[in-house]
Write an enzyme that holds these catalytic residues in place. Structure first.
Site, PDB file in Angstrom:
ATOM      1  N   ALA A  89     -37.027 -21.001  46.471  1.00 41.74           N
ATOM      2  CA  ALA A  89     -38.515 -21.283  45.884  1.00 41.74           C
ATOM      3  C   ALA A  89     -39.740 -21.112  46.790  1.00 41.74           C
ATOM      4  O   ALA A  89     -40.588 -20.687  46.379  1.00 41.74           O
ATOM      5  CB  ALA A  89     -38.310 -22.390  44.875  1.00 41.74           C
TER       6      ALA A  89
ATOM      7  N   THR B 148     -43.875 -20.015  46.345  1.00 43.35           N
ATOM      8  CA  THR B 148     -45.012 -20.826  46.277  1.00 43.35           C
ATOM      9  C   THR B 148     -46.313 -20.119  46.252  1.00 43.35           C
ATOM     10  O   THR B 148     -47.419 -20.429  45.699  1.00 43.35           O
ATOM     11  CB  THR B 148     -44.816 -22.072  46.625  1.00 43.35           C
TER      12      THR B 148
ATOM     13  N   PHE C 102     -39.059 -26.383  42.844  1.00 42.91           N
ATOM     14  CA  PHE C 102     -38.551 -27.313  42.052  1.00 42.91           C
ATOM     15  C   PHE C 102     -38.858 -28.778  42.773  1.00 42.91           C
ATOM     16  O   PHE C 102     -39.456 -29.787  41.717  1.00 42.91           O
ATOM     17  CB  PHE C 102     -36.912 -27.327  42.116  1.00 42.91           C
TER      18      PHE C 102
ATOM     19  N   ASP D  80     -37.398 -14.329  40.683  1.00 36.46           N
ATOM     20  CA  ASP D  80     -38.882 -13.730  40.291  1.00 36.46           C
ATOM     21  C   ASP D  80     -38.833 -12.335  40.575  1.00 36.46           C
ATOM     22  O   ASP D  80     -39.881 -11.560  40.060  1.00 36.46           O
ATOM     23  CB  ASP D  80     -39.829 -14.537  40.959  1.00 36.46           C
TER      24      ASP D  80
ATOM     25  N   HIS E 209     -28.835 -16.269  41.987  1.00 32.72           N
ATOM     26  CA  HIS E 209     -29.025 -16.687  40.722  1.00 32.72           C
ATOM     27  C   HIS E 209     -29.329 -15.608  39.563  1.00 32.72           C
ATOM     28  O   HIS E 209     -29.964 -16.084  38.615  1.00 32.72           O
ATOM     29  CB  HIS E 209     -30.015 -17.902  40.943  1.00 32.72           C
TER      30      HIS E 209
ATOM     31  N   CYS F 123     -31.591  -9.194  19.736  1.00 30.43           N
ATOM     32  CA  CYS F 123     -31.170  -7.635  20.050  1.00 30.43           C
ATOM     33  C   CYS F 123     -31.492  -6.823  18.976  1.00 30.43           C
ATOM     34  O   CYS F 123     -31.240  -6.893  18.109  1.00 30.43           O
ATOM     35  CB  CYS F 123     -29.767  -7.473  20.646  1.00 30.43           C
TER      36      CYS F 123
ATOM     37  N   CYS G  36     -27.858  -5.039  18.085  1.00 29.92           N
ATOM     38  CA  CYS G  36     -27.031  -5.704  17.405  1.00 29.92           C
ATOM     39  C   CYS G  36     -27.401  -7.157  16.860  1.00 29.92           C
ATOM     40  O   CYS G  36     -26.518  -7.841  16.401  1.00 29.92           O
ATOM     41  CB  CYS G  36     -25.902  -5.891  18.576  1.00 29.92           C
TER      42      CYS G  36
ATOM     43  N   THR H 106     -36.328 -23.326  51.227  1.00 26.11           N
ATOM     44  CA  THR H 106     -35.047 -23.964  50.433  1.00 26.11           C
ATOM     45  C   THR H 106     -34.828 -25.238  50.861  1.00 26.11           C
ATOM     46  O   THR H 106     -34.666 -25.469  52.135  1.00 26.11           O
ATOM     47  CB  THR H 106     -34.107 -22.945  50.529  1.00 26.11           C
TER      48      THR H 106
ATOM     49  N   ASN I 143     -38.916 -24.615  56.752  1.00 27.66           N
ATOM     50  CA  ASN I 143     -39.298 -25.224  55.638  1.00 27.66           C
ATOM     51  C   ASN I 143     -40.182 -26.372  55.601  1.00 27.66           C
ATOM     52  O   ASN I 143     -40.336 -27.046  56.642  1.00 27.66           O
ATOM     53  CB  ASN I 143     -38.132 -25.604  54.840  1.00 27.66           C
TER      54      ASN I 143
HETATM   55  P1  CNA Z   1     -36.378 -26.217  46.155  1.00 29.59           P
HETATM   56  O1  CNA Z   1     -35.191 -27.345  46.064  1.00 29.59           O
HETATM   57  O2  CNA Z   1     -37.821 -26.411  45.076  1.00 29.59           O
HETATM   58  O3  CNA Z   1     -36.932 -26.292  47.454  1.00 29.59           O
HETATM   59  C1  CNA Z   1     -38.020 -25.576  47.985  1.00 29.59           C
HETATM   60  C2  CNA Z   1     -38.394 -25.695  49.154  1.00 29.59           C
HETATM   61  O4  CNA Z   1     -39.478 -25.011  49.892  1.00 29.59           O
HETATM   62  C3  CNA Z   1     -38.967 -27.393  49.581  1.00 29.59           C
HETATM   63  O5  CNA Z   1     -38.207 -28.074  50.469  1.00 29.59           O
HETATM   64  C4  CNA Z   1     -40.375 -27.027  49.982  1.00 29.59           C
HETATM   65  O6  CNA Z   1     -40.529 -27.933  51.160  1.00 29.59           O
HETATM   66  C5  CNA Z   1     -40.460 -25.774  50.424  1.00 29.59           C
HETATM   67  N1  CNA Z   1     -41.703 -24.985  50.295  1.00 29.59           N
HETATM   68  C6  CNA Z   1     -42.213 -24.800  49.272  1.00 29.59           C
HETATM   69  N2  CNA Z   1     -43.571 -24.082  49.505  1.00 29.59           N
HETATM   70  C7  CNA Z   1     -43.502 -23.734  50.761  1.00 29.59           C
HETATM   71  C8  CNA Z   1     -44.383 -22.835  51.656  1.00 29.59           C
HETATM   72  N3  CNA Z   1     -45.256 -22.113  51.181  1.00 29.59           N
HETATM   73  N4  CNA Z   1     -43.823 -22.806  52.907  1.00 29.59           N
HETATM   74  C9  CNA Z   1     -42.750 -23.384  53.613  1.00 29.59           C
HETATM   75  N5  CNA Z   1     -41.999 -23.999  52.791  1.00 29.59           N
HETATM   76  C10 CNA Z   1     -42.272 -24.208  51.250  1.00 29.59           C
HETATM   77  O7  CNA Z   1     -36.160 -24.761  45.837  1.00 29.59           O
HETATM   78  P2  CNA Z   1     -34.567 -24.268  46.201  1.00 29.59           P
HETATM   79  O8  CNA Z   1     -34.823 -22.872  46.350  1.00 29.59           O
HETATM   80  O9  CNA Z   1     -34.008 -24.957  47.515  1.00 29.59           O
HETATM   81  O10 CNA Z   1     -33.707 -24.574  44.967  1.00 29.59           O
HETATM   82  C11 CNA Z   1     -32.795 -23.493  44.449  1.00 29.59           C
HETATM   83  C12 CNA Z   1     -33.411 -23.291  43.019  1.00 29.59           C
HETATM   84  C13 CNA Z   1     -34.788 -23.524  42.588  1.00 29.59           C
HETATM   85  C14 CNA Z   1     -32.692 -22.221  42.609  1.00 29.59           C
HETATM   86  O11 CNA Z   1     -31.853 -22.336  41.596  1.00 29.59           O
HETATM   87  C15 CNA Z   1     -34.019 -21.107  42.012  1.00 29.59           C
HETATM   88  O12 CNA Z   1     -33.418 -20.408  41.037  1.00 29.59           O
HETATM   89  C16 CNA Z   1     -34.769 -22.235  41.674  1.00 29.59           C
HETATM   90  N6  CNA Z   1     -36.216 -21.685  41.542  1.00 29.59           N
HETATM   91  C17 CNA Z   1     -36.739 -20.437  41.792  1.00 29.59           C
HETATM   92  C18 CNA Z   1     -38.008 -20.090  41.535  1.00 29.59           C
HETATM   93  C19 CNA Z   1     -38.446 -18.631  41.794  1.00 29.59           C
HETATM   94  O13 CNA Z   1     -37.570 -17.819  41.465  1.00 29.59           O
HETATM   95  N7  CNA Z   1     -39.385 -18.529  42.289  1.00 29.59           N
HETATM   96  C20 CNA Z   1     -38.926 -21.169  41.409  1.00 29.59           C
HETATM   97  C21 CNA Z   1     -38.512 -22.499  41.355  1.00 29.59           C
HETATM   98  C22 CNA Z   1     -37.162 -22.762  41.307  1.00 29.59           C
END
Ligand code: CNA
Length: 267
Positions: free
Chosen positions: A28, A32, A39, A114, A129, A159, A162, A200, A223
């Site tokens: 995610a 951002t 999350f 996304d 996902h 739909c 259907c 992540t 991260n």
């Molecule tokens: P998470 O657990 O929310 O972790 C995100 C990490 O990204 C955090 O540890 C932050 O420190 C780090 N972070 C945030 N912004 C930045 C940045 N600009 N630069 C560097 N680091 C940053 O999310 P994960 O992806 O680990 O968790 C997986 C879930 C979240 C999945 O199931 C996704 O589908 C789900 N998700 C997806 C979206 C999307 O599609 N954009 C948005 C929110 C959640």
């Protein structure tokens, strides 16, 4: 003494130039800076829901249980999520697409739903996902739709073929990942000579477990917050991805730096 960010980025840029099968595994935090909250960080969906006094966790809103037992709440959240379709890729997505185009990146594996990697031009994208950009009906024929085909009313889309409920083509919590996608992701990581893991928290499995398939010595973990896997990485960077990827762009394509870093929204 800890290595400076500058010299870490120099090393990553050098490794990108000399690796033959780099793979990027993201979450995610990659999006951002396009305006989609993650999350778990301080500005993430968890924190916002808690501040609003809502005890619903984002995992529940994206769960099979919620779809089945709290269908109105599920689709209310879906409706607010559809705005993702109007958002634009940021510098991280754009740099990754360009690296792939030049043969310097074998695949993107993403936990995001996304569609922004594809919007930036990436071709080999393994969406662990699924995607919020695609929808399908829950009838046996699984009629398919794009998110732009889904009207805001009625709340629970039906739909036209259907009459069954249309749901996002996303792997909800409590559902199985598509084995074709996980197999491809495992293969990509297993064959990678460089692995970049970024944006992540590495809290969600099996995505976090993909690191176990990496056998090389160029594991870069980027991260903002620390992760439980930091100790395994050859380079750890606790910085914004926008900052890091802008600097990679500056080193690799100095003439296109302005184009690649344009219009970025900050998270
Ligand atoms: P998470 O657990 O929310 O972790 C995100 C990490 O990204 C955090 O540890 C932050 O420190 C780090 N972070 C945030 N912004 C930045 C940045 N600009 N630069 C560097 N680091 C940053 O999310 P994960 O992806 O680990 O968790 C997986 C879930 C979240 C999945 O199931 C996704 O589908 C789900 N998700 C997806 C979206 C999307 O599609 N954009 C948005 C929110 C959640």
């Amino acid at each position: 003494m800890a290595e400076s960010l500058e010299s870490q980025i120099d090393t990553v840029a050098d490794w990108l130039a000399s690796s033959s099968s780099t793979v990027f595994l993201g979450g995610a935090g990659v999006s951002t800076e396009s305006g989609i909250p993650d999350f778990r960080s301080s500005e993430g969906i968890y924190t916002k829901l808690r501040e609003e006094g809502k005890m619903l966790e984002p995992e529940y809103l994206l769960s099979h249980d919620c779809l089945v037992n709290d269908t109105d709440i599920f689709f209310e959240y879906q409706r607010s999520n559809r705005r993702m379709g109007n958002l634009e890729p940021n510098v991280t997505h754009r740099v990754l697409a360009r690296l792939e185009d030049e043969g310097a990146l074998a695949a993107v594996i993403t936990q995001n739903i996304d569609g922004l990697h594809q919007k930036a031009g990436s071709k080999t994208v393994w969406e662990l996902h699924g995607s919020q950009m695609r929808h399908l009906c829950m009838g046996p024929a699984e009629h398919r739709f794009s998110s732009t085909d889904i009207p805001d009313e009625p709340l629970i889309p039906l739909c036209p073929e259907c009459g069954n409920t249309i749901r996002p083509d996303v792997v909800l919590f409590g559902e199985m990942l598509d084995p074709r996608v996980t197999d491809a992701a495992m293969d990509a990581v297993g064959n990678a000579d460089m692995l970049i893991v970024a944006g992540t928290s590495l809290n969600v499995y099996p995505a976090a477990g993909l690191l176990n398939f990496y056998a090389g010595d160029r594991l870069v973990l980027m991260n903002r917050d620390a992760t439980p896997m930091d100790y395994r990485a050859d380079i750890v960077m606790h910085h914004s991805l926008g900052e890091v990827f802008s600097e990679i762009a500056r080193r690799r394509w100095p003439d296109d730096y302005e184009i690649l870093t344009r219009h970025d929204q900050k998270s």
